[in-house]
Scaffold this motif. Structure first.
Motif, mmCIF file in Angstrom:
data_model
loop_
_atom_site.group_PDB
_atom_site.id
_atom_site.type_symbol
_atom_site.label_atom_id
_atom_site.label_comp_id
_atom_site.label_asym_id
_atom_site.label_seq_id
_atom_site.Cartn_x
_atom_site.Cartn_y
_atom_site.Cartn_z
ATOM 1 N N PHE A 45 36.445 39.053 28.812
ATOM 2 C CA PHE A 45 37.327 40.193 28.591
ATOM 3 C C PHE A 45 37.545 40.872 29.937
ATOM 4 O O PHE A 45 36.619 41.433 30.512
ATOM 5 C CB PHE A 45 36.724 41.181 27.593
ATOM 6 C CG PHE A 45 36.744 40.690 26.184
ATOM 7 C CD1 PHE A 45 37.796 41.000 25.343
ATOM 8 C CD2 PHE A 45 35.714 39.902 25.702
ATOM 9 C CE1 PHE A 45 37.825 40.532 24.036
ATOM 10 C CE2 PHE A 45 35.734 39.428 24.400
ATOM 11 C CZ PHE A 45 36.792 39.744 23.565
ATOM 12 N N ALA A 46 38.763 40.780 30.450
ATOM 13 C CA ALA A 46 39.125 41.407 31.716
ATOM 14 C C ALA A 46 39.738 42.767 31.408
ATOM 15 O O ALA A 46 40.748 42.845 30.732
ATOM 16 C CB ALA A 46 40.115 40.520 32.464
ATOM 17 N N VAL A 47 39.110 43.825 31.906
ATOM 18 C CA VAL A 47 39.545 45.190 31.614
ATOM 19 C C VAL A 47 40.216 45.784 32.848
ATOM 20 O O VAL A 47 39.649 45.788 33.933
ATOM 21 C CB VAL A 47 38.348 46.074 31.196
ATOM 22 C CG1 VAL A 47 38.809 47.494 30.909
ATOM 23 C CG2 VAL A 47 37.627 45.483 29.999
ATOM 24 N N GLY A 48 41.436 46.275 32.672
ATOM 25 C CA GLY A 48 42.164 46.928 33.746
ATOM 26 C C GLY A 48 43.566 46.363 33.873
ATOM 27 O O GLY A 48 43.855 45.257 33.431
ATOM 28 N N SER A 49 44.447 47.131 34.510
ATOM 29 C CA SER A 49 45.829 46.678 34.646
ATOM 30 C C SER A 49 45.988 45.688 35.787
ATOM 31 O O SER A 49 46.839 44.813 35.743
ATOM 32 C CB SER A 49 46.764 47.874 34.833
ATOM 33 O OG SER A 49 46.356 48.636 35.942
ATOM 34 N N TYR A 50 45.179 45.810 36.833
ATOM 35 C CA TYR A 50 45.200 44.836 37.918
ATOM 36 C C TYR A 50 43.796 44.256 38.023
ATOM 37 O O TYR A 50 42.838 44.988 38.211
ATOM 38 C CB TYR A 50 45.596 45.466 39.245
ATOM 39 C CG TYR A 50 45.467 44.482 40.394
ATOM 40 C CD1 TYR A 50 46.423 43.496 40.577
ATOM 41 C CD2 TYR A 50 44.378 44.527 41.245
ATOM 42 C CE1 TYR A 50 46.304 42.577 41.609
ATOM 43 C CE2 TYR A 50 44.252 43.605 42.279
ATOM 44 C CZ TYR A 50 45.210 42.635 42.446
ATOM 45 O OH TYR A 50 45.083 41.723 43.464
ATOM 46 N N ILE A 51 43.710 42.975 37.899
ATOM 47 C CA ILE A 51 42.404 42.326 37.934
ATOM 48 C C ILE A 51 42.336 41.416 39.164
ATOM 49 O O ILE A 51 43.070 40.436 39.260
ATOM 50 C CB ILE A 51 42.156 41.485 36.662
ATOM 51 C CG1 ILE A 51 42.319 42.318 35.403
ATOM 52 C CG2 ILE A 51 40.791 40.829 36.703
ATOM 53 C CD1 ILE A 51 41.301 43.419 35.225
ATOM 54 N N HIS A 52 41.460 41.743 40.100
ATOM 55 C CA HIS A 52 41.233 40.893 41.263
ATOM 56 C C HIS A 52 40.241 39.809 40.862
ATOM 57 O O HIS A 52 39.234 40.095 40.236
ATOM 58 C CB HIS A 52 40.659 41.722 42.416
ATOM 59 C CG HIS A 52 40.382 40.917 43.641
ATOM 60 N ND1 HIS A 52 41.386 40.400 44.423
ATOM 61 C CD2 HIS A 52 39.216 40.509 44.189
ATOM 62 C CE1 HIS A 52 40.844 39.726 45.416
ATOM 63 N NE2 HIS A 52 39.536 39.781 45.292
ATOM 64 N N GLY A 53 40.535 38.578 41.191
ATOM 65 C CA GLY A 53 39.611 37.495 40.881
ATOM 66 C C GLY A 53 39.900 36.810 39.564
ATOM 67 O O GLY A 53 39.013 36.214 38.961
ATOM 68 N N ILE A 54 41.133 36.877 39.102
ATOM 69 C CA ILE A 54 41.476 36.291 37.810
ATOM 70 C C ILE A 54 41.206 34.793 37.796
ATOM 71 O O ILE A 54 40.805 34.235 36.776
ATOM 72 C CB ILE A 54 42.939 36.618 37.420
ATOM 73 C CG1 ILE A 54 43.159 36.462 35.922
ATOM 74 C CG2 ILE A 54 43.929 35.790 38.198
ATOM 75 C CD1 ILE A 54 42.716 37.621 35.129
ATOM 76 N N ASP A 55 41.360 34.115 38.945
ATOM 77 C CA ASP A 55 41.108 32.679 39.005
ATOM 78 C C ASP A 55 39.647 32.352 38.703
ATOM 79 O O ASP A 55 39.345 31.376 38.025
ATOM 80 C CB ASP A 55 41.527 32.104 40.356
ATOM 81 C CG ASP A 55 40.879 32.817 41.534
ATOM 82 O OD1 ASP A 55 40.613 34.029 41.435
ATOM 83 O OD2 ASP A 55 40.640 32.152 42.563
ATOM 84 N N GLU A 56 38.728 33.197 39.173
ATOM 85 C CA GLU A 56 37.314 32.998 38.887
ATOM 86 C C GLU A 56 37.051 33.169 37.386
ATOM 87 O O GLU A 56 36.324 32.376 36.782
ATOM 88 C CB GLU A 56 36.462 33.986 39.680
ATOM 89 C CG GLU A 56 34.970 33.837 39.409
ATOM 90 C CD GLU A 56 34.160 34.898 40.128
ATOM 91 O OE1 GLU A 56 33.483 34.531 41.100
ATOM 92 O OE2 GLU A 56 34.228 36.074 39.714
ATOM 93 N N MET A 57 37.661 34.170 36.781
ATOM 94 C CA MET A 57 37.462 34.416 35.350
ATOM 95 C C MET A 57 37.967 33.249 34.512
ATOM 96 O O MET A 57 37.339 32.887 33.512
ATOM 97 C CB MET A 57 38.153 35.703 34.939
ATOM 98 C CG MET A 57 37.493 36.934 35.495
ATOM 99 S SD MET A 57 38.399 38.393 34.994
ATOM 100 C CE MET A 57 38.783 39.060 36.589
ATOM 101 N N VAL A 58 39.083 32.654 34.918
ATOM 102 C CA VAL A 58 39.621 31.498 34.202
ATOM 103 C C VAL A 58 38.620 30.345 34.253
ATOM 104 O O VAL A 58 38.397 29.653 33.259
ATOM 105 C CB VAL A 58 40.991 31.076 34.788
ATOM 106 C CG1 VAL A 58 41.430 29.724 34.269
ATOM 107 C CG2 VAL A 58 42.033 32.137 34.481
ATOM 108 N N LYS A 59 37.970 30.154 35.409
ATOM 109 C CA LYS A 59 36.988 29.073 35.558
ATOM 110 C C LYS A 59 35.708 29.354 34.766
ATOM 111 O O LYS A 59 35.029 28.432 34.342
ATOM 112 C CB LYS A 59 36.666 28.852 37.027
ATOM 113 C CG LYS A 59 37.836 28.265 37.788
ATOM 114 C CD LYS A 59 37.528 28.153 39.265
ATOM 115 C CE LYS A 59 38.756 27.641 40.008
ATOM 116 N NZ LYS A 59 38.557 27.690 41.458
ATOM 117 N N VAL A 60 35.376 30.616 34.576
ATOM 118 C CA VAL A 60 34.169 30.985 33.833
ATOM 119 C C VAL A 60 34.383 30.843 32.332
ATOM 120 O O VAL A 60 33.499 30.381 31.608
ATOM 121 C CB VAL A 60 33.733 32.429 34.190
ATOM 122 C CG1 VAL A 60 32.689 32.948 33.225
ATOM 123 C CG2 VAL A 60 33.212 32.477 35.620
ATOM 124 N N ALA A 61 35.549 31.199 31.844
ATOM 125 C CA ALA A 61 35.835 31.156 30.405
ATOM 126 C C ALA A 61 35.775 29.721 29.886
ATOM 127 O O ALA A 61 36.082 28.769 30.598
ATOM 128 C CB ALA A 61 37.209 31.750 30.130
#
Length: 87
Positions: A45-61
């Motif tokens: 769950f990415a919280v916020g309007s601008y998320i830095h590091g979205i590529d890392e979150m995609v790899k973690v999910a």
């Protein structure tokens, strides 16, 4: 019982983040991969309007990320999702 859980139940990790990891960053993706090898589902769950590091979150999910990664603008929206899940 299998490893301390009911047979047929899922192991799930819920990661709530506002951006890219900042502690032991080099371990984030390898640790997530290890959990997935152990059949643990990872929901991000990415919280916020601008998320830095979205590529890392995609790899973690878990795969596919479209089913296991969610974006919410505020923590209040996240609380609403949790409330809906629990009811």
């Amino acid at each position: 019982m299998i490893q301390g859980r009911r047979e047929g139940s899922e192991k799930v990790v819920i990661l709530i983040t506002d951006g890219q990891s900042n502690a032991q960053r080099h371990l984030t993706i390898p640790n997530a991969q290890e959990l997935k090898k152990r059949q643990v589902k990872i929901l991000v769950f990415a919280v916020g309007s601008y998320i830095h590091g979205i590529d890392e979150m995609v790899k973690v999910a878990s795969h596919p990320p479209t089913d296991h990664m969610f974006r919410v603008k505020t923590l209040g929206e996240f609380h609403e999702i949790v409330r809906l899940i629990l009811t």
